[in-house]
Design a protein around this motif. Structure first.
Motif, PDB file in Angstrom:
ATOM      1  N   TRP A   1      -1.364 -36.678  18.107  1.00 17.46           N
ATOM      2  CA  TRP A   1      -0.845 -37.485  19.204  1.00 17.46           C
ATOM      3  C   TRP A   1      -0.364 -36.624  20.359  1.00 17.46           C
ATOM      4  O   TRP A   1      -0.038 -35.452  20.179  1.00 17.46           O
ATOM      5  N   PRO A   2      -0.315 -37.190  21.574  1.00 19.48           N
ATOM      6  CA  PRO A   2       0.127 -36.431  22.745  1.00 19.48           C
ATOM      7  C   PRO A   2       1.638 -36.208  22.748  1.00 19.48           C
ATOM      8  O   PRO A   2       2.388 -36.802  21.965  1.00 19.48           O
ATOM      9  N   ARG A   3       2.082 -35.375  23.693  1.00 19.06           N
ATOM     10  CA  ARG A   3       3.486 -34.988  23.759  1.00 19.06           C
ATOM     11  C   ARG A   3       4.431 -36.177  23.953  1.00 19.06           C
ATOM     12  O   ARG A   3       5.577 -36.133  23.519  1.00 19.06           O
ATOM     13  N   SER A   4       3.957 -37.232  24.593  1.00 18.30           N
ATOM     14  CA  SER A   4       4.841 -38.358  24.882  1.00 18.30           C
ATOM     15  C   SER A   4       5.373 -39.034  23.622  1.00 18.30           C
ATOM     16  O   SER A   4       6.370 -39.754  23.666  1.00 18.30           O
TER      17      SER A   4
ATOM     18  N   ASP B   1      -4.426 -35.382  24.560  1.00 18.84           N
ATOM     19  CA  ASP B   1      -3.728 -35.649  25.815  1.00 18.84           C
ATOM     20  C   ASP B   1      -3.405 -37.136  25.897  1.00 18.84           C
ATOM     21  O   ASP B   1      -3.794 -37.930  25.029  1.00 18.84           O
ATOM     22  N   GLU B   2      -2.719 -37.515  26.938  1.00 21.76           N
ATOM     23  CA  GLU B   2      -2.233 -38.896  27.052  1.00 21.76           C
ATOM     24  C   GLU B   2      -3.362 -39.927  27.134  1.00 21.76           C
ATOM     25  O   GLU B   2      -3.183 -41.095  26.799  1.00 21.76           O
TER      26      GLU B   2
ATOM     27  N   LEU C   1      -4.372 -42.636  24.377  1.00 23.06           N
ATOM     28  CA  LEU C   1      -3.618 -43.863  24.156  1.00 23.06           C
ATOM     29  C   LEU C   1      -4.301 -45.076  24.781  1.00 23.06           C
ATOM     30  O   LEU C   1      -3.954 -46.221  24.478  1.00 23.06           O
ATOM     31  N   ASP C   2      -5.282 -44.828  25.637  1.00 18.35           N
ATOM     32  CA  ASP C   2      -6.000 -45.934  26.284  1.00 18.35           C
ATOM     33  C   ASP C   2      -7.216 -46.387  25.489  1.00 18.35           C
ATOM     34  O   ASP C   2      -7.881 -47.354  25.872  1.00 18.35           O
TER      35      ASP C   2
ATOM     36  N   ALA D   1       5.567 -46.484  21.988  1.00 17.20           N
ATOM     37  CA  ALA D   1       5.398 -45.484  23.045  1.00 17.20           C
ATOM     38  C   ALA D   1       6.720 -44.943  23.573  1.00 17.20           C
ATOM     39  O   ALA D   1       6.758 -43.870  24.159  1.00 17.20           O
TER      40      ALA D   1
ATOM     41  N   ASN E   1       0.454 -30.427  19.795  1.00 16.15           N
ATOM     42  CA  ASN E   1      -0.280 -31.673  20.063  1.00 16.15           C
ATOM     43  C   ASN E   1      -1.734 -31.352  20.389  1.00 16.15           C
ATOM     44  O   ASN E   1      -2.002 -30.511  21.242  1.00 16.15           O
TER      45      ASN E   1
END
Length: 266
Positions: A113-116, A142-143, A146-147, A42, A139
């Motif tokens: 995958w998200p921008r992070s 969204d974030e 990841l959860d 991450a 992308n």
């Protein structure tokens, strides 16, 4: 020809990355060499940890007699260290995929995958001087994804199945990139490899599967090396130390790194 895929998880499916075989020379054998560092990449900190994990996996693959290794990640974890440590060819999927995309002219990267997580491909664009040629990273998540990565109903399972909603978002992102002038699109994660053919059929510019490009390059390098004499598969005297470093954390709970877990549900 034996090609080791670094970061790919062994699975009950006897075929490793079966979507790749149709485009490879007959007799090419793909084998999985997982990273034993189960941290999710991450941030650049975990990315550095994965570099050590992939180095250790590459040392094991070389000792087992593979003819070349491919890093099964667009982030090319441990690429420079692997090249220094092994006498066999080492190919990064990110390196090979970006080179293939750049041959078509201006290109975009589309990722699930998200921008992070963009720091991985962004660092490679900088490294290879392709920032101006790349029209950007698009992308489609969204974030929140990841959860909920693991499990058949998790995000990675949906990516692996080319879920309809994800496919729709990918194709929309590609159409937008083409409108902006993209002459090719590179898929931004090797976990998108199973859907690459479906995406390509629905797209009017070349779609680059970085994992396939990496394996194709590894086969070519291994073939050119054959007959030139067998070098030692490992050239570093630090192999045992690297293994002890990985041993120290190998028992930790796997954080479902997307580099590693997607193959487990194929």
């Amino acid at each position: 020809m034996r090609i080791g895929l670094l970061g790919t998880v062994r699975t009950i499916n006897p075929a490793v990355r079966p979507e790749l075989h149709a485009g490879l020379p007959v007799g090419t054998e793909l084998s999985a060499w997982p990273s034993r560092v189960g941290v999710f990449p991450a941030t650049p900190v975990e990315q550095a940890m994965q570099a050590v994990g992939h180095l250790e996996a590459g040392l094991s693959a070389a000792d087992a007699g593979v003819d070349a290794v491919v890093i099964d990640s667009v982030a090319d974890y441990g690429f420079a260290a692997l090249q220094a440590a092994l006498a066999i060819p080492v190919v990064g999927s990110g390196e090979a995929g970006l080179a293939a995309a750049a041959r078509h002219g201006r290109f975009a990267i589309v990722t699930v995958w998200p921008r992070s997580l963009n720091f991985g491909p962004q660092s490679l664009l900088q490294l290879y001087g392709l920032e101006q040629q790349c029209l950007g990273i698009r992308n489609v998540a969204d974030e929140a994804v990841l959860d909920s990565l693991a499990g058949s109903d998790g995000y990675l399972g949906r990516v692996n199945r080319a879920d309809g909603s994800i496919m729709s978002q990918i194709l929309t992102a590609i159409d937008d990139a083409i409108t902006q002038g993209a002459e090719a699109v590179m898929l931004g994660c090797t976990c998108m490899s199973p859907m690459a053919a479906k995406v390509a059929v629905a797209t009017r510019v070349p779609v680059i599967n970085p994992l396939f490009e990496g394996v194709k390059k590894a086969v070519a390098l291994a073939e050119s090396r054959a007959g030139n004499g067998a070098d030692r598969p490992v050239t570093t005297d630090r192999a045992d130390l690297v293994r002890r470093m990985v041993d120290a954390i190998a028992g930790e709970v796997d954080e479902n790194c997307p580099v590693c877990v997607v193959a487990a549900e194929m």
